[in-house]
Each structure stands twice: as C-alpha cells, then as structure tokens.
Design a protein around this motif. Structure first.
Motif, PDB file in Angstrom:
ATOM      1  N   LYS A   1      -7.146   2.061  -0.769  1.00 48.87           N
ATOM      2  CA  LYS A   1      -6.853   2.886   0.409  1.00 48.87           C
ATOM      3  C   LYS A   1      -6.125   2.014   1.421  1.00 48.87           C
ATOM      4  O   LYS A   1      -6.448   0.837   1.556  1.00 48.87           O
ATOM      5  N   ALA A   2      -5.161   2.596   2.120  1.00 47.48           N
ATOM      6  CA  ALA A   2      -4.433   1.838   3.143  1.00 47.48           C
ATOM      7  C   ALA A   2      -3.710   2.804   4.078  1.00 47.48           C
ATOM      8  O   ALA A   2      -3.385   3.922   3.692  1.00 47.48           O
ATOM      9  N   SER A   3      -3.462   2.346   5.299  1.00 45.26           N
ATOM     10  CA  SER A   3      -2.650   3.105   6.257  1.00 45.26           C
ATOM     11  C   SER A   3      -1.182   2.864   5.948  1.00 45.26           C
ATOM     12  O   SER A   3      -0.815   1.808   5.436  1.00 45.26           O
ATOM     13  N   LEU A   4      -0.353   3.850   6.290  1.00 45.97           N
ATOM     14  CA  LEU A   4       1.084   3.740   6.052  1.00 45.97           C
ATOM     15  C   LEU A   4       1.846   3.618   7.359  1.00 45.97           C
ATOM     16  O   LEU A   4       1.449   4.193   8.373  1.00 45.97           O
ATOM     17  N   ALA A   5       2.934   2.872   7.309  1.00 50.42           N
ATOM     18  CA  ALA A   5       3.815   2.692   8.457  1.00 50.42           C
ATOM     19  C   ALA A   5       5.259   2.766   7.973  1.00 50.42           C
ATOM     20  O   ALA A   5       5.534   2.566   6.782  1.00 50.42           O
ATOM     21  N   PRO A   6       6.192   3.065   8.884  1.00 50.46           N
ATOM     22  CA  PRO A   6       7.601   3.085   8.483  1.00 50.46           C
ATOM     23  C   PRO A   6       8.010   1.765   7.822  1.00 50.46           C
ATOM     24  O   PRO A   6       7.544   0.703   8.201  1.00 50.46           O
ATOM     25  N   GLN A   7       8.837   1.869   6.811  1.00 48.78           N
ATOM     26  CA  GLN A   7       9.376   0.778   5.993  1.00 48.78           C
ATOM     27  C   GLN A   7       8.393   0.268   4.935  1.00 48.78           C
ATOM     28  O   GLN A   7       8.728  -0.644   4.181  1.00 48.78           O
ATOM     29  N   ASP A   8       7.171   0.831   4.865  1.00 54.41           N
ATOM     30  CA  ASP A   8       6.250   0.462   3.784  1.00 54.41           C
ATOM     31  C   ASP A   8       6.845   0.900   2.454  1.00 54.41           C
ATOM     32  O   ASP A   8       7.559   1.901   2.369  1.00 54.41           O
ATOM     33  N   ARG A   9       6.524   0.134   1.402  1.00 53.50           N
ATOM     34  CA  ARG A   9       7.016   0.408   0.055  1.00 53.50           C
ATOM     35  C   ARG A   9       5.827   0.639  -0.868  1.00 53.50           C
ATOM     36  O   ARG A   9       5.024  -0.259  -1.084  1.00 53.50           O
ATOM     37  N   ILE A  10       5.729   1.855  -1.408  1.00 51.77           N
ATOM     38  CA  ILE A  10       4.683   2.203  -2.365  1.00 51.77           C
ATOM     39  C   ILE A  10       5.298   2.084  -3.752  1.00 51.77           C
ATOM     40  O   ILE A  10       6.324   2.712  -4.031  1.00 51.77           O
ATOM     41  N   THR A  11       4.676   1.281  -4.616  1.00 55.94           N
ATOM     42  CA  THR A  11       5.179   1.136  -5.979  1.00 55.94           C
ATOM     43  C   THR A  11       4.194   1.784  -6.936  1.00 55.94           C
ATOM     44  O   THR A  11       3.007   1.442  -6.967  1.00 55.94           O
ATOM     45  N   ILE A  12       4.709   2.731  -7.723  1.00 61.67           N
ATOM     46  CA  ILE A  12       3.928   3.439  -8.730  1.00 61.67           C
ATOM     47  C   ILE A  12       4.734   3.388 -10.011  1.00 61.67           C
ATOM     48  O   ILE A  12       5.821   3.954 -10.080  1.00 61.67           O
ATOM     49  N   GLY A  13       4.206   2.675 -10.998  1.00 64.51           N
ATOM     50  CA  GLY A  13       4.974   2.463 -12.221  1.00 64.51           C
ATOM     51  C   GLY A  13       6.223   1.676 -11.877  1.00 64.51           C
ATOM     52  O   GLY A  13       6.153   0.636 -11.224  1.00 64.51           O
ATOM     53  N   LYS A  14       7.378   2.187 -12.280  1.00 61.32           N
ATOM     54  CA  LYS A  14       8.639   1.514 -11.975  1.00 61.32           C
ATOM     55  C   LYS A  14       9.384   2.188 -10.826  1.00 61.32           C
ATOM     56  O   LYS A  14      10.528   1.868 -10.557  1.00 61.32           O
ATOM     57  N   HIS A  15       8.716   3.116 -10.162  1.00 61.32           N
ATOM     58  CA  HIS A  15       9.318   3.856  -9.060  1.00 61.32           C
ATOM     59  C   HIS A  15       8.778   3.361  -7.722  1.00 61.32           C
ATOM     60  O   HIS A  15       7.664   2.854  -7.640  1.00 61.32           O
ATOM     61  N   THR A  16       9.578   3.546  -6.683  1.00 63.43           N
ATOM     62  CA  THR A  16       9.192   3.117  -5.343  1.00 63.43           C
ATOM     63  C   THR A  16       9.375   4.278  -4.382  1.00 63.43           C
ATOM     64  O   THR A  16      10.365   5.004  -4.440  1.00 63.43           O
ATOM     65  N   LEU A  17       8.394   4.432  -3.505  1.00 67.34           N
ATOM     66  CA  LEU A  17       8.494   5.383  -2.407  1.00 67.34           C
ATOM     67  C   LEU A  17       8.620   4.562  -1.134  1.00 67.34           C
ATOM     68  O   LEU A  17       7.771   3.718  -0.854  1.00 67.34           O
ATOM     69  N   ILE A  18       9.684   4.784  -0.379  1.00 67.03           N
ATOM     70  CA  ILE A  18       9.892   4.059   0.871  1.00 67.03           C
ATOM     71  C   ILE A  18       9.604   5.011   2.022  1.00 67.03           C
ATOM     72  O   ILE A  18      10.216   6.077   2.126  1.00 67.03           O
ATOM     73  N   ILE A  19       8.664   4.614   2.871  1.00 66.39           N
ATOM     74  CA  ILE A  19       8.289   5.430   4.020  1.00 66.39           C
ATOM     75  C   ILE A  19       9.364   5.278   5.094  1.00 66.39           C
ATOM     76  O   ILE A  19       9.644   4.178   5.546  1.00 66.39           O
ATOM     77  N   LYS A  20       9.951   6.380   5.488  1.00 69.43           N
ATOM     78  CA  LYS A  20      10.986   6.374   6.519  1.00 69.43           C
ATOM     79  C   LYS A  20      10.395   6.681   7.898  1.00 69.43           C
ATOM     80  O   LYS A  20      10.808   6.104   8.893  1.00 69.43           O
ATOM     81  N   SER A  21       9.439   7.614   7.936  1.00 66.79           N
ATOM     82  CA  SER A  21       8.821   8.005   9.199  1.00 66.79           C
ATOM     83  C   SER A  21       7.444   8.581   8.924  1.00 66.79           C
ATOM     84  O   SER A  21       7.244   9.268   7.924  1.00 66.79           O
ATOM     85  N   THR A  22       6.483   8.311   9.822  1.00 70.74           N
ATOM     86  CA  THR A  22       5.134   8.840   9.653  1.00 70.74           C
ATOM     87  C   THR A  22       4.698   9.712  10.821  1.00 70.74           C
ATOM     88  O   THR A  22       3.555  10.114  10.907  1.00 70.74           O
ATOM     89  N   GLY A  23       5.618   9.984  11.735  1.00 69.28           N
ATOM     90  CA  GLY A  23       5.234  10.751  12.907  1.00 69.28           C
ATOM     91  C   GLY A  23       6.245  11.798  13.268  1.00 69.28           C
ATOM     92  O   GLY A  23       7.024  12.243  12.434  1.00 69.28           O
ATOM     93  N   GLY A  24       6.243  12.167  14.546  1.00 72.66           N
ATOM     94  CA  GLY A  24       7.178  13.160  15.050  1.00 72.66           C
ATOM     95  C   GLY A  24       8.573  12.592  15.124  1.00 72.66           C
ATOM     96  O   GLY A  24       8.826  11.474  14.686  1.00 72.66           O
ATOM     97  N   PRO A  25       9.474  13.355  15.702  1.00 73.42           N
ATOM     98  CA  PRO A  25      10.844  12.871  15.812  1.00 73.42           C
ATOM     99  C   PRO A  25      10.909  11.596  16.650  1.00 73.42           C
ATOM    100  O   PRO A  25      10.237  11.486  17.659  1.00 73.42           O
TER     101      PRO A  25
END
Length: 116
Positions: free
Chosen positions: A74-98
């Motif tokens: 478990k972890a908190s997410l912030a902009p620019q975080d990189r989640i790696t699942i298998g060989k794929h990556t999810l890059i967090i761009k934004s976690t809030g409002g505009p």
C-alpha cells in the motif's frame, strides 16, 4: 481528478482521466485498466481515492507491484510517481483538481501601480 498514462517501454498506450473512487488494474476483462501480459495477475492492483488524494494497493498479485522501483503493498500516490506492473508503467500526471500553470495565470496577472 486522477490523470495517468499507461506506457509500454517509451510508448504511451493510453491517456486515462477519471474521478472513480476505485480503479482496478489487471489482466482480467473485469478491470478498469486491462494489461494483457502474463506477468500481470488477473486482479493485480487498485488505485483508490483517499480523502487527501489517491493510494495504490497491491491485490496479492503473483509478481508484485512497484512504485518508483520499490515493491509495495500500500502507498500514497503523487504526481510523477511511476507504477510498474509486469512490463507496463503507469505514470501519475495529476492526483487532484485542476492545477494552474504559470502560462494559465499570465493573463490573470493584475499590475498595481505604486504611489510615489
């Protein structure tokens, strides 16, 4: 609003924007984000909305979930975080409002004359 990019190597496969309270990630067709790769569990991980942002939860996946190259449960997410699942990556761009950039604010700047 959560904004993220699903990537494989250096290629963006999908831009995702959502306000859902939970986003499931996995190989199974019942997930919100489907990653068709044998290294990904059918129900691999979830991104959940928290009072102050979003968090990432590993759903007891076989190969684990990495956040910024560290194995997490478990972890908190912030902009620019990189989640790696298998060989794929999810890059967090934004976690809030505009969010406003300097360019967005440029036309809203008010100049106040100083008195001499």
């Amino acid at each position: 609003m959560l904004k993220l990019d699903l990537m494989f190597k250096d290629k963006v496969l999908k831009h995702i924007e959502t306000d859902q309270s939970e986003i499931t990630i996995g190989r199974g067709n019942n997930n919100d984000i489907i990653i068709d790769n044998l290294a990904v569990s059918k129900e691999h991980a979830a991104i959940v909305k928290l009072p102050d942002g979003y968090g990432l939860v590993d759903l007891k996946s076989t190969n684990g979930t990495l956040l910024n190259d560290k194995d997490i449960q478990k972890a908190s997410l912030a902009p620019q975080d990189r989640i790696t699942i298998g060989k794929h990556t999810l890059i967090i761009k934004s976690t809030g409002g505009p969010t406003a950039t300097a360019a967005d604010l440029a036309d809203k700047t008010v100049k106040v004359a100083t008195s001499k």
